[in-house]
Every structure is written in structure tokens, then in C-alpha cells.
Write a protein that holds these residues in place. Sequence first.
Motif, PDB file in Angstrom:
ATOM      1  N   HIS A  16      60.867  11.182  19.896  1.00  0.00           N
ATOM      2  CA  HIS A  16      61.153  10.411  18.689  1.00  0.00           C
ATOM      3  C   HIS A  16      60.318   9.135  18.653  1.00  0.00           C
ATOM      4  O   HIS A  16      60.437   8.279  19.523  1.00  0.00           O
ATOM      5  N   ARG A  17      59.487   9.029  17.640  1.00  0.00           N
ATOM      6  CA  ARG A  17      58.771   7.783  17.373  1.00  0.00           C
ATOM      7  C   ARG A  17      59.378   7.060  16.171  1.00  0.00           C
ATOM      8  O   ARG A  17      59.129   5.871  15.947  1.00  0.00           O
ATOM      9  N   THR A  18      60.133   7.808  15.383  1.00  0.00           N
ATOM     10  CA  THR A  18      60.840   7.280  14.215  1.00  0.00           C
ATOM     11  C   THR A  18      62.136   8.068  14.065  1.00  0.00           C
ATOM     12  O   THR A  18      62.372   9.052  14.776  1.00  0.00           O
ATOM     13  N   GLN A  19      62.978   7.666  13.125  1.00  0.00           N
ATOM     14  CA  GLN A  19      64.074   8.524  12.699  1.00  0.00           C
ATOM     15  C   GLN A  19      63.478   9.779  12.083  1.00  0.00           C
ATOM     16  O   GLN A  19      62.446   9.712  11.417  1.00  0.00           O
ATOM     17  N   THR A  45      54.556  10.422   7.687  1.00  0.00           N
ATOM     18  CA  THR A  45      54.552  11.533   8.633  1.00  0.00           C
ATOM     19  C   THR A  45      55.584  11.337   9.735  1.00  0.00           C
ATOM     20  O   THR A  45      56.270  12.285  10.128  1.00  0.00           O
ATOM     21  N   GLY A  46      55.692  10.098  10.247  1.00  0.00           N
ATOM     22  CA  GLY A  46      56.683   9.802  11.278  1.00  0.00           C
ATOM     23  C   GLY A  46      56.445  10.599  12.549  1.00  0.00           C
ATOM     24  O   GLY A  46      55.341  10.640  13.082  1.00  0.00           O
ATOM     25  N   SER A  47      57.484  11.284  13.020  1.00  0.00           N
ATOM     26  CA  SER A  47      57.390  12.085  14.242  1.00  0.00           C
ATOM     27  C   SER A  47      56.969  13.521  13.974  1.00  0.00           C
ATOM     28  O   SER A  47      56.838  14.308  14.910  1.00  0.00           O
ATOM     29  N   LEU A 102      48.536  20.776   3.972  1.00  0.00           N
ATOM     30  CA  LEU A 102      49.384  19.597   3.949  1.00  0.00           C
ATOM     31  C   LEU A 102      48.519  18.354   4.072  1.00  0.00           C
ATOM     32  O   LEU A 102      47.739  18.218   5.013  1.00  0.00           O
ATOM     33  N   HIS A 103      48.661  17.438   3.113  1.00  0.00           N
ATOM     34  CA  HIS A 103      48.023  16.123   3.175  1.00  0.00           C
ATOM     35  C   HIS A 103      49.133  15.124   3.521  1.00  0.00           C
ATOM     36  O   HIS A 103      49.994  14.836   2.689  1.00  0.00           O
ATOM     37  N   THR A 104      49.113  14.620   4.746  1.00  0.00           N
ATOM     38  CA  THR A 104      50.187  13.740   5.191  1.00  0.00           C
ATOM     39  C   THR A 104      49.649  12.349   5.485  1.00  0.00           C
ATOM     40  O   THR A 104      48.580  12.198   6.080  1.00  0.00           O
ATOM     41  N   VAL A 105      50.388  11.330   5.050  1.00  0.00           N
ATOM     42  CA  VAL A 105      49.956   9.936   5.149  1.00  0.00           C
ATOM     43  C   VAL A 105      50.936   9.167   6.023  1.00  0.00           C
ATOM     44  O   VAL A 105      52.153   9.236   5.814  1.00  0.00           O
ATOM     45  N   ARG A 145      51.047   6.042  15.365  1.00  0.00           N
ATOM     46  CA  ARG A 145      51.814   7.242  15.025  1.00  0.00           C
ATOM     47  C   ARG A 145      50.931   8.284  14.359  1.00  0.00           C
ATOM     48  O   ARG A 145      51.075   9.486  14.609  1.00  0.00           O
ATOM     49  N   ALA A 146      50.024   7.850  13.511  1.00  0.00           N
ATOM     50  CA  ALA A 146      49.107   8.785  12.848  1.00  0.00           C
ATOM     51  C   ALA A 146      48.221   9.481  13.870  1.00  0.00           C
ATOM     52  O   ALA A 146      47.988  10.700  13.793  1.00  0.00           O
TER      53      ALA A 146
END
Length: 295
Positions: free
Chosen positions: A82-85, A112-114, A131-134, A140-141
Amino acid sequence: MSFVEYSDFIQDGDVAIVYLSHNSVMPVKVQQGAQTQTRYGVIRHSTDLIGQRYGSKVTCSKGGWVYVLHPTPELWTVALPHRTQILYTTDIATITMMLELKPGSVVCESGTGSGSLSHAILRTIAPTGHLHTVEFHQQRAEKVAEEFKEHRVDHLVTVRNQDVCQDGFGVTGVADAVFLDIPSPWEAVGHAKAALKKRGGRLCSFSPCIEQVQRTCDALSDHGFEEIDTLEVLLRVHEVRTVSLPLPDFGSDSEEAPPAVGATEHPSVTMKTTTPPRRMPGHTGYLTFATKPRS
């Protein structure tokens, strides 16, 4: 091994899921000569994992055993660092359905989070979707891009490190669906509309607070979105138990023989029943869905 394609046998370089117990799993990067320590003892990758069939029961050095499973988005959700919720499978399933995702879909996501939702999206849109994720946070990216490569899904995803509220998704007029999981989604609604294909397309925004939902709905309405709906998904687990219920005695018109010695005078029936939980801390957040007009 790939999160979107199944393999029968464990190979060097795979990411396997070690199943320890009902609520305890852990991801393992399989490497020749490496070892993994568990509470049941050591797993030796060269002899215990490589070449074994996924789903095998592996005996550890202390005599205990574990199962080694092929990775799936659902298993990754409960095993990932876990890096984020994160979003869990209950919400993810609803998001995937309501955004009408399918193989070949193009999806924009922020943040994107985890990578919990990202993996589920990739499995759904494979083999021809994208998928284009920001992600706003640089570390984290970089980490999630590294995980996509390890999981052999990097050909299906583009990771961008930027502020979606300021810079958008980096694409225009191509997305079938947009997902927002950021503190101020109303600031990204205009960029989401620009990223969606010219006619139609679905948007989902995840927010834990109803005040965020209200501002997002206002922004969606201002940008011409239709079919704006907000829902809350709650997981309600029922307890199964065995109970013994007495059978009713309706009497009899005919005279009956007295009960035998030792027989029960009040017969009963045993059955299984369920009871709802008295307490249910189930709230994760609100899901707001909307549709871009087709005209």
C-alpha cells in the motif's frame, strides 16, 4: 506469467501469490537461487517454485505448507504494497460494470495510486484496449510503472506523472471511459470531457465525502453530462449458524399411543440460518457516474 494471460507453470521472473491463510497472502518475485521466508519456514525458489504448476501445495522448511497461486487483479488487491488508500473488489466490480468496460476499451484514470483498480481495468480491456493513467506523485508513478512491467501488462498502459487538474490526461477524444479518484474531481471534469470520445462515453468519480460529491455533480451538470447518479456500495456479510427449532404440536383427532421411554415429547428440526451483522463498518466512498451526451 501475465496478469491478463494465464500460465500453467511457474517460471523464473514470475510474480506469484503465496497463499498463507484465508486473510493472509503475499506477492513473491520468483528468482533462481532466491528464498522467501514465511511463518511456516523458507520457500526455496529454485526447487519449490520454478517448474511447479500454479495452484500447487508447497511444503516449507519447517514442515508447514502454503499454496502458490497465479496472480489475478483480485489477489493483487489484497497482496499489494500500500502506497495509498486503495479500491477493493466490491467497488471495482461496480465501476467496471457501470463504465461498460470490455476488451478493446480505451480508459483514462487518475490517480493511479497503488494500482489496485488499474490491474482490474487492464484485465478487462485486454488484449487490444489501452489505459492512460495519471499520477501526481513522481515516486508513485515510477513504482507503478515498474510493477506494470514486472506483471507484463506495460504494453497495455501509459503512465504519466502530471497534475490531471492542470494538465489533463495527455489524450483528447479517444477514451470510452474516465475514472477520477482525486481530492478535487470537479477541477478535472473539463479535462475528462476532452479526453472522452466525441460522442458518448462514461465517467466515474470516487469520493469519500458527500461534499465532494455535490461539487462534482454541479461540475458535471455545468459541462453538459447526463444520467448523473451517485451510489454507495456496502458489503454486508451474513453469519451462517445452525439452529434447532421445535416443531409445532397441532394436536390430533385420533388417540395416539404414549411416547416411548426416552423419546422426546417435543420434537425439533435442525437447520442452517443466517443473521445480518449488528455492526457494519462498510463505507468506503461514493461512486458518481455520468454520461457524455452523444450529440
